[in-house]
Design a protein around this motif. Structure first.
Motif, mmCIF file in Angstrom:
data_model
loop_
_atom_site.group_PDB
_atom_site.id
_atom_site.type_symbol
_atom_site.label_atom_id
_atom_site.label_comp_id
_atom_site.label_asym_id
_atom_site.label_seq_id
_atom_site.Cartn_x
_atom_site.Cartn_y
_atom_site.Cartn_z
ATOM 1 N N TYR A 44 0.968 -1.180 -0.434
ATOM 2 C CA TYR A 44 0.153 0.326 -0.491
ATOM 3 C C TYR A 44 1.052 1.088 -0.080
ATOM 4 O O TYR A 44 1.191 0.808 1.220
ATOM 5 C CB TYR A 44 -0.795 0.196 1.545
ATOM 6 C CG TYR A 44 -1.688 1.144 0.947
ATOM 7 C CD1 TYR A 44 -3.470 0.652 0.754
ATOM 8 C CD2 TYR A 44 -2.151 2.519 0.845
ATOM 9 C CE1 TYR A 44 -4.437 1.476 0.379
ATOM 10 C CE2 TYR A 44 -2.961 3.365 1.607
ATOM 11 C CZ TYR A 44 -3.851 2.968 1.150
ATOM 12 O OH TYR A 44 -5.412 3.157 0.617
ATOM 13 N N ARG A 61 -0.632 -7.427 -4.835
ATOM 14 C CA ARG A 61 -1.993 -6.495 -4.679
ATOM 15 C C ARG A 61 -1.475 -5.087 -4.631
ATOM 16 O O ARG A 61 -0.808 -5.298 -3.306
ATOM 17 C CB ARG A 61 -2.991 -7.084 -4.638
ATOM 18 C CG ARG A 61 -3.874 -6.445 -4.295
ATOM 19 C CD ARG A 61 -5.352 -6.990 -2.989
ATOM 20 N NE ARG A 61 -6.543 -5.892 -3.266
ATOM 21 C CZ ARG A 61 -7.263 -6.142 -2.571
ATOM 22 N NH1 ARG A 61 -7.322 -6.890 -1.247
ATOM 23 N NH2 ARG A 61 -8.312 -5.335 -2.756
ATOM 24 N N GLY A 66 -2.077 -1.396 -3.530
ATOM 25 C CA GLY A 66 -3.742 -0.515 -3.417
ATOM 26 C C GLY A 66 -2.430 0.771 -2.807
ATOM 27 O O GLY A 66 -1.422 0.918 -2.980
ATOM 28 N N ILE A 122 -4.258 3.583 -12.149
ATOM 29 C CA ILE A 122 -5.437 2.453 -12.308
ATOM 30 C C ILE A 122 -5.910 1.770 -13.023
ATOM 31 O O ILE A 122 -6.721 0.190 -12.661
ATOM 32 C CB ILE A 122 -6.938 3.649 -11.719
ATOM 33 C CG1 ILE A 122 -6.756 3.991 -10.132
ATOM 34 C CG2 ILE A 122 -8.135 2.834 -11.977
ATOM 35 C CD1 ILE A 122 -7.716 5.491 -10.314
ATOM 36 N N GLU A 175 -5.227 0.166 -6.828
ATOM 37 C CA GLU A 175 -6.579 0.303 -5.909
ATOM 38 C C GLU A 175 -6.252 1.795 -6.074
ATOM 39 O O GLU A 175 -5.635 1.492 -3.615
ATOM 40 C CB GLU A 175 -7.482 -1.189 -5.421
ATOM 41 C CG GLU A 175 -7.167 -1.991 -5.856
ATOM 42 C CD GLU A 175 -7.171 -3.873 -5.228
ATOM 43 O OE1 GLU A 175 -8.669 -3.320 -3.782
ATOM 44 O OE2 GLU A 175 -6.614 -4.392 -5.545
ATOM 45 N N THR A 194 -7.416 5.216 -3.681
ATOM 46 C CA THR A 194 -8.425 6.294 -2.891
ATOM 47 C C THR A 194 -7.687 7.839 -2.991
ATOM 48 O O THR A 194 -6.770 8.094 -2.897
ATOM 49 C CB THR A 194 -8.671 6.148 -1.570
ATOM 50 O OG1 THR A 194 -7.690 5.882 -0.834
ATOM 51 C CG2 THR A 194 -9.545 4.044 -1.879
ATOM 52 N N ASP A 238 -9.739 -0.537 0.638
ATOM 53 C CA ASP A 238 -10.498 -2.239 0.436
ATOM 54 C C ASP A 238 -9.814 -2.655 2.564
ATOM 55 O O ASP A 238 -8.498 -3.008 2.147
ATOM 56 C CB ASP A 238 -9.702 -2.954 -0.410
ATOM 57 C CG ASP A 238 -10.337 -4.458 -0.729
ATOM 58 O OD1 ASP A 238 -9.783 -5.533 -0.496
ATOM 59 O OD2 ASP A 238 -11.366 -4.428 -1.631
#
Length: 469
Positions: A16, A38, A40, A54, A59, A61, A70
């Protein structure tokens, strides 16, 4: 890395990024997406770059509320958190991760891990590093040596700030001095392009700024190479097993240019190195400062195994990095057509070099510059130097300071620079009014300068100039 850490790395497939839309973070986002993680992240505002990330699978925000993340990223055993110092320490998302047992590391530390497992070519400098880094990557990606590259700008040849080659041992990295980030790196080949004082909000004074570059050179691995510009003020401190070479775009240095030739819209020169000569180099972006950058990039690439022909072709085909002397209109659309050039120049010497380059490319034409100051501290610390550099333009237009990560400083405004500029024509114009000013003006050459967000106006500026009667 011990066994426990290795096991944790295998389990943890989530990363992240806090500040994911920054140019230096985005290449890491792309890197880990391409490696199956994965990914984010959070950023304050959407942009063309976040839109691209994106689409590539990130992912993201744009609100710092944890509720929008998430749940797959909220297990500290599975998620590594990476942040940039540009994000405020009291950011809600960063605070949540800090308070709930997540491993949190700086972007620079993650790059440091990558350099320790590759043959890292790290390019540092207060200016010139993005272009030199991009040139080096463009040479190597077309060579038998290959490379992965983490760039501080979008390489126009590829449309990305990441070059990925899983077979090559070489990694090209822009070594950022802000917040001492480049002290996390472990170079095999290091280049230092410039050491003009900057980021004095971090370093305090020039002496400590120069000391940071000396520390960077001490991190070069045994058997490595340091390639440093001949005109720098710092004292390199490489280990005893590190080869030190110098370079310049003139006649000085172990690596240098000879027989520099200028013609309309073109520059060519011959490169001379310790054991090589490459005649007839023509940089794809024919700007005078790119002679320096090309010499440094060629030296680094040759040390990585590129051949003379590969160097010549890599420099010829180089289209530049976005926002590094990027020509939107070259004046050829019609007789006496307008010229529009954008450059990220945000230090006095960069501004001076950009203006000088335009003068050589378009002699005799009126040059108007829109300079958007970046950071209150930089404006405060270098107002006289910026004014002197900008005074070489015929006309200067300045909007308000772009604060980025900073809060306002009382008394620090664009006027600190504007009042000292000696150009006959100069004015303040709020950023929101710039397009209207341009619409009602008749520019011959318009140049936008600075590390702020004026580039977001460039499509509209270009359209206004193209449609001008």
């Amino acid at each position: 890395m011990n066994q426990k850490e290795e096991n944790r790395e295998k389990i943890r497939r989530n990363i992240y990024f806090v500040g994911a839309g920054g140019i230096g973070m985005a290449n890491l986002v792309r890197y880990y997406l391409r490696h199956g993680a994965r990914v984010g992240g959070y950023d304050r505002t959407p942009s063309a770059l976040t839109d691209a990330l994106i689409k590539e699978g990130a992912e993201l925000t744009f609100t710092d509320e944890v509720a929008h993340i998430d749940s797959g990223f909220l297990n500290p055993e599975e998620t590594l958190v990476v942040y940039t110092p540009a994000v405020p320490a009291d950011n809600n998302i960063l605070s949540y991760f800090r308070d709930n047992g997540f491993e949190i590391i700086k972007r620079a530390a993650l790059l440091g891990k990558i350099t320790r497992h590759t043959e890292a070519i790290c390019i540092a400098g207060s200016h010139g590093k993005t272009t030199t880094c991009s040139m080096t990557a463009n040479i190597l990606r077309g060579s038998s040596a290959g490379c992965t590259a983490f760039l501080g700008g979008i390489l126009r040849n590829t449309g990305s700030n990441l070059v990925l080659d899983e077979k090559s041992p070489y990694t090209v990295i822009e070594a950022d001095e802000y917040d001492r980030s480049f002290h996390h790196l472990s170079p095999k080949i290091a280049v230092v392009t410039s050491t003009d004082p900057d980021h004095l909000d971090i370093y305090g004074d020039e002496a400590h700024y120069l000391e940071a570059f000396s520390i960077f050179t001490s991190l070069i691995r045994p058997g490595g190479v340091l390639i440093t510009h001949t005109d720098l003020a710092y004292r390199p401190e490489p280990g005893c097993d590190v080869k030190v070479e110098t370079y310049s775009g003139g006649s000085k240095g172990d690596w240098h240019a000879e027989n520099i030739r200028y013609s309309t819209g073109r520059i060519s020169f011959d490169l001379v190195g310790p054991s090589v000569r490459i005649d007839g180099i023509e940089p794809g972006v024919p700007v005078e400062i790119n002679i320096d950058n090309a010499v440094a990039a060629a030296a680094a690439a040759i040390h990585a195994g590129a051949t003379p022909d590969e160097v010549r072709e890599g420099l010829r085909s180089f289209k530049g990095a976005r926002r590094r002397f990027e020509i939107y209109l070259d004046g050829s659309e019609r007789e006496n057509g307008p010229v529009l050039i954008d450059d990220y120049a945000h230090s006095p010497n960069e501004v001076k070099a950009s203006i000088e380059s335009v003068r050589k490319l378009y002699p005799g034409r009126k040059l108007s510059v829109i300079f958007q100051p970046h950071l209150y501290t930089r404006t405060r610390d270098f107002a006289p130097e910026f004014a002197e550099a900008l005074s070489a333009a015929d006309e200067v237009i300045m909007p308000e300071i772009y604060p980025a990560r900073e809060l306002p400083i009382e008394g620090v405004t664009s006027g600190m620079v504007l009042e000292k500029i000696k150009s006959k024509e100069k004015r303040f114009c709020e950023r929101k009014d710039l397009l209207n000013l341009i619409k009602n003006s008749n520019f011959e050459i318009l140049m936008t300068l600075g590390a702020a967000d004026i580039d977001r106006l460039l499509p509209d500026i270009k359209e206004l100039l193209e449609n001008r009667p």
